[in-house]
Design a protein around this motif. Structure first.
Motif, PDB file in Angstrom:
ATOM      1  N   SER A  35       0.830  -1.212   0.000  1.00 51.75           N
ATOM      2  CA  SER A  35       0.000   0.000   0.000  1.00 51.75           C
ATOM      3  C   SER A  35       0.864   1.261   0.000  1.00 51.75           C
ATOM      4  N   ILE A  36       2.058   1.182   0.532  1.00 49.05           N
ATOM      5  CA  ILE A  36       2.955   2.345   0.545  1.00 49.05           C
ATOM      6  C   ILE A  36       3.768   2.426  -0.746  1.00 49.05           C
ATOM      7  N   HIS A  41       6.929  -6.259  -6.123  1.00 44.72           N
ATOM      8  CA  HIS A  41       8.307  -6.697  -5.900  1.00 44.72           C
ATOM      9  C   HIS A  41       9.007  -5.860  -4.837  1.00 44.72           C
ATOM     10  N   ARG A  42       8.812  -4.564  -4.887  1.00 52.86           N
ATOM     11  CA  ARG A  42       9.415  -3.693  -3.872  1.00 52.86           C
ATOM     12  C   ARG A  42       8.813  -3.978  -2.505  1.00 52.86           C
ATOM     13  N   ALA A  43       7.528  -4.303  -2.463  1.00 48.91           N
ATOM     14  CA  ALA A  43       6.881  -4.652  -1.196  1.00 48.91           C
ATOM     15  C   ALA A  43       7.495  -5.928  -0.628  1.00 48.91           C
ATOM     16  N   PHE A  72       3.847  -3.275  16.459  1.00 50.16           N
ATOM     17  CA  PHE A  72       5.297  -3.150  16.337  1.00 50.16           C
ATOM     18  C   PHE A  72       5.758  -3.610  14.955  1.00 50.16           C
ATOM     19  N   PHE A  73       5.269  -4.745  14.499  1.00 50.14           N
ATOM     20  CA  PHE A  73       5.633  -5.264  13.174  1.00 50.14           C
ATOM     21  C   PHE A  73       5.155  -4.321  12.066  1.00 50.14           C
ATOM     22  N   VAL A  74       3.954  -3.808  12.204  1.00 50.91           N
ATOM     23  CA  VAL A  74       3.407  -2.891  11.194  1.00 50.91           C
ATOM     24  C   VAL A  74       4.204  -1.591  11.175  1.00 50.91           C
ATOM     25  N   LEU A  75       4.573  -1.096  12.335  1.00 47.76           N
ATOM     26  CA  LEU A  75       5.351   0.139  12.431  1.00 47.76           C
ATOM     27  C   LEU A  75       6.702  -0.021  11.737  1.00 47.76           C
ATOM     28  N   ILE A  76       7.373  -1.126  11.979  1.00 49.08           N
ATOM     29  CA  ILE A  76       8.655  -1.372  11.318  1.00 49.08           C
ATOM     30  C   ILE A  76       8.463  -1.461   9.805  1.00 49.08           C
ATOM     31  N   THR A  77       7.395  -2.120   9.380  1.00 46.38           N
ATOM     32  CA  THR A  77       7.120  -2.254   7.948  1.00 46.38           C
ATOM     33  C   THR A  77       6.882  -0.889   7.305  1.00 46.38           C
ATOM     34  N   ALA A  85      10.997   4.008  -0.387  1.00 46.20           N
ATOM     35  CA  ALA A  85      10.393   5.006  -1.283  1.00 46.20           C
ATOM     36  C   ALA A  85      11.242   6.276  -1.337  1.00 46.20           C
ATOM     37  N   GLU A  86      11.735   6.732  -0.189  1.00 51.25           N
ATOM     38  CA  GLU A  86      12.573   7.935  -0.155  1.00 51.25           C
ATOM     39  C   GLU A  86      13.884   7.712  -0.891  1.00 51.25           C
TER      40      GLU A  86
END
Length: 176
Positions: A35-36, A41-43, A72-77, A85-86
């Motif tokens: 989603s980000i 592939h990048r995901a 915690f896992f979602v935050l790291i992701t 992306a940056e």
């Protein structure tokens, strides 16, 4: 792939817990990364990096089924995906418009601009050291006046005065 992650974990009990966490959260983390990044592939690359980080610090993970662990896992992701992306934004390839501008680049204009820049640099170098310093810090390195004052060990008022005087001196030199 999971063998690679578990090889980073020493405790056998933690290896089993990691495997459970991996299968429980991998689809969620992949969904979040996709989603980000807007690319499958990048995901996948992001999720691999996330699990690598988690495996290295898995001894700090508590209950696998808790909302805190999930968050915690979602935050790291999210952080890893945003970093990817940056990084890609900084190193993206040139657009067609940029390539067109490059092909229509005229060397004569560049030489003229370089000559003007050299004149400016020569003018700055002719100034007294205290004026050169404040001009470099504020104009070239991008520090605001308060930061420049701190770096020079002077008050903000003194820095403002030096900058004002430096600009006036520079204007006089350039007008000659």
């Amino acid at each position: 792939m999971i063998q690679l992650y578990t090889s980073l974990i020493d405790d056998e009990q933690d290896k089993l817990r990691f495997e459970i966490a991996y299968y429980k959260y991998r689809n969620l983390l992949h969904y979040k990364a996709r989603s980000i990044l807007k690319d499958e592939h990048r995901a996948e690359d992001a999720v691999q990096e996330v699990f690598m980080r988690i495996a290295k610090n898995f001894h700090k993970v508590g209950d696998i089924n808790s909302p805190q662990t999930r968050n915690f896992f979602v935050l790291i992701t999210e952080r890893v995906a945003l970093n990817i992306a940056e990084r890609e934004e900084r190193f993206k390839t040139a657009s067609e418009e940029e390539l067109y501008q490059f092909h229509n680049f005229h060397l004569a204009e560049y030489v003229e601009e370089a000559a003007q820049n050299k004149a400016l640099i020569d003018a700055i170098l002719s100034l007294p050291k205290k004026y050169r310093e404040i001009l470099y810090l504020s104009g070239i390195y991008g520090f605001d006046v308060k930061e420049a004052a701190s770096l020079l060990g002077i008050s903000s008022d003194a820095a403002w005065k030096r900058l004002y005087r430096a600009r006036n001196e520079l204007k006089k030199v350039l007008d000659k």
